[in-house]
Design a protein around this motif. Structure first.
Motif, short mmCIF file in Angstrom:
data_model
loop_
_atom_site.label_atom_id
_atom_site.label_comp_id
_atom_site.label_asym_id
_atom_site.label_seq_id
_atom_site.Cartn_x
_atom_site.Cartn_y
_atom_site.Cartn_z
N PRO A 115 -3.19 14.09 72.08
CA PRO A 115 -3.05 13.75 70.66
C PRO A 115 -1.93 12.73 70.43
O PRO A 115 -1.06 12.55 71.30
N PRO A 116 -1.96 12.04 69.29
CA PRO A 116 -0.94 11.02 69.00
C PRO A 116 0.40 11.65 68.63
O PRO A 116 0.83 11.62 67.47
N LEU A 117 1.06 12.23 69.62
CA LEU A 117 2.36 12.84 69.42
C LEU A 117 3.39 12.07 70.23
O LEU A 117 3.24 11.90 71.45
N SER A 118 4.44 11.61 69.58
CA SER A 118 5.50 10.87 70.26
C SER A 118 6.41 11.83 71.00
O SER A 118 6.38 13.05 70.76
N PRO A 119 7.27 11.34 71.90
CA PRO A 119 8.24 12.22 72.57
C PRO A 119 9.13 12.97 71.59
O PRO A 119 9.45 14.14 71.81
N LEU A 120 9.52 12.33 70.49
CA LEU A 120 10.33 13.01 69.49
C LEU A 120 9.57 14.15 68.84
O LEU A 120 10.10 15.25 68.62
N GLU A 121 8.30 13.92 68.56
CA GLU A 121 7.48 14.95 67.92
C GLU A 121 7.23 16.12 68.87
O GLU A 121 7.20 17.28 68.44
N LEU A 122 7.05 15.84 70.15
CA LEU A 122 6.93 16.92 71.14
C LEU A 122 8.22 17.74 71.22
O LEU A 122 8.18 18.98 71.29
N THR A 123 9.34 17.06 71.17
CA THR A 123 10.64 17.75 71.20
C THR A 123 10.79 18.67 70.00
O THR A 123 11.20 19.82 70.12
N ILE A 124 10.44 18.16 68.81
CA ILE A 124 10.55 18.97 67.60
C ILE A 124 9.62 20.18 67.67
O ILE A 124 10.03 21.31 67.37
N GLY A 125 8.38 19.97 68.06
CA GLY A 125 7.41 21.06 68.09
C GLY A 125 7.79 22.17 69.03
O GLY A 125 7.78 23.35 68.67
N PHE A 126 8.15 21.81 70.28
CA PHE A 126 8.47 22.85 71.26
C PHE A 126 9.80 23.53 70.95
O PHE A 126 9.92 24.76 71.09
N SER A 127 10.81 22.78 70.53
CA SER A 127 12.10 23.39 70.26
C SER A 127 12.05 24.29 69.03
O SER A 127 12.65 25.38 69.02
N MET A 128 11.34 23.88 67.98
CA MET A 128 11.24 24.71 66.79
C MET A 128 10.40 25.97 67.06
O MET A 128 10.69 27.04 66.52
N GLY A 129 9.36 25.84 67.89
CA GLY A 129 8.58 27.01 68.26
C GLY A 129 9.44 28.02 69.01
O GLY A 129 9.37 29.23 68.76
N ALA A 130 10.26 27.52 69.95
CA ALA A 130 11.14 28.41 70.70
C ALA A 130 12.18 29.04 69.79
O ALA A 130 12.48 30.24 69.91
N ALA A 131 12.75 28.24 68.88
CA ALA A 131 13.75 28.78 67.95
C ALA A 131 13.15 29.86 67.06
O ALA A 131 13.81 30.86 66.75
#
Length: 273
Positions: A115-131
């Motif tokens: 999907p059209p997800l940038s490295p920043l967007e991947l960082t936000i998604g995974f880190s917020m899910g973990a948080a």
């Protein structure tokens, strides 16, 4: 210079362009991470809470008469915030690390790489899910330990700050561990020989100032000490270390972790190679 996009036949679907952050993609990745751990809530939420309650039973109930107050605080009220923070740290790390290693082993990494997800967007998604997992487990744990410890609210801002930054920091560390590990044994080694000792040896059950040298000094270089100490300050109103040092440390590590995660996702380390 010829605009290649103008040469495309008008009937073909055009690539979608995003200005700024692809919030739809970030939300989808975040919800994927949350639903992934929520579907097995007995394992990801209930089990850590039971573990924490067992610690409370052993250290507070069974040894109640033999444990004097620590720095003027009843032992149960001293230990409970540390156990809650331990649950937050361990579960935030586990969420991101297990998600990524499962994606690599099962070959489903294309689910978030295509999907059209940038490295920043991947960082936000995974880190917020973990948080989210860390904070959910921490909140449930806090409710469950209340019958054993009278938890006050001396500084709500400190509780919110340290719980959020600690869960983000450990979530980002989980990203690195999940990308680095090739099998679950390696991931378990990181948690057993790095994460667990750092959490246990950071003043969860004692004052680090009571340790003999050089261990007392070394403990002040453990960032998890500041997470637990600052979080405990939010409940009991006093800290062993400098709270503002803890605030600065947690902020710096969160920013550094965000940048490092962005770099590894951008490079495709262990995902595209």
């Amino acid at each position: 210079m010829t605009d290649l996009s103008s040469t495309r036949p008008s009937g073909l679907p055009q690539p979608r362009r995003y200005d700024g952050v692809n919030w739809v993609g970030v939300k989808t990745l975040y919800l994927r991470e949350v639903r992934r751990f929520w579907k097995v809530g007995a394992q990801t939420v209930a089990a850590p809470v039971v573990t924490t309650l067992l610690y409370m039973l052993v250290f507070v109930v069974a040894l109640k008469d033999s444990r004097p107050p620590i720095d003027g605080t009843p032992f149960a009220e001293f230990v409970a915030p540390g156990l809650i923070m331990m649950a937050i740290l361990n579960n935030a790390f586990a969420n991101a690390s297990s998600s990524l290693i499962q994606a690599k082993i099962m070959g489903t990494a294309t689910d978030f790489l295509t999907p059209p997800l940038s490295p920043l967007e991947l960082t936000i998604g995974f880190s917020m899910g973990a948080a989210t997992r860390g904070i959910v487990v921490g909140a449930v744990t806090a409710v469950c330990v209340m019958p054993f410890a009278r938890l006050g609210l001396a500084n709500v801002a400190a509780i919110l700050w340290f719980s959020l930054t600690a869960s983000l920091m450990m979530g980002m560390l989980g990203v690195f561990a999940g990308l680095w590990a090739e099998k679950f044994d390696q991931l378990a080694a990181v948690q057993n020989f790095l994460i667990m000792p750092m959490t246990f040896l950071s003043g969860t059950f004692y004052l680090v100032g009571n340790l003999p040298e050089p261990f007392a000094t070394i403990s002040h270089f453990n960032p998890i000490f500041y997470m637990i100490d600052g979080f405990r300050f939010g409940f009991i109103g006093h800290a062993e270390g400098n709270v503002w040092v803890g605030v600065a440390t947690s902020a710096a590590l969160t920013i550094l972790g965000s940048y490092a995660c962005w770099r590894v996702f951008k490079s495709g380390w262990r995902l595209k190679s």
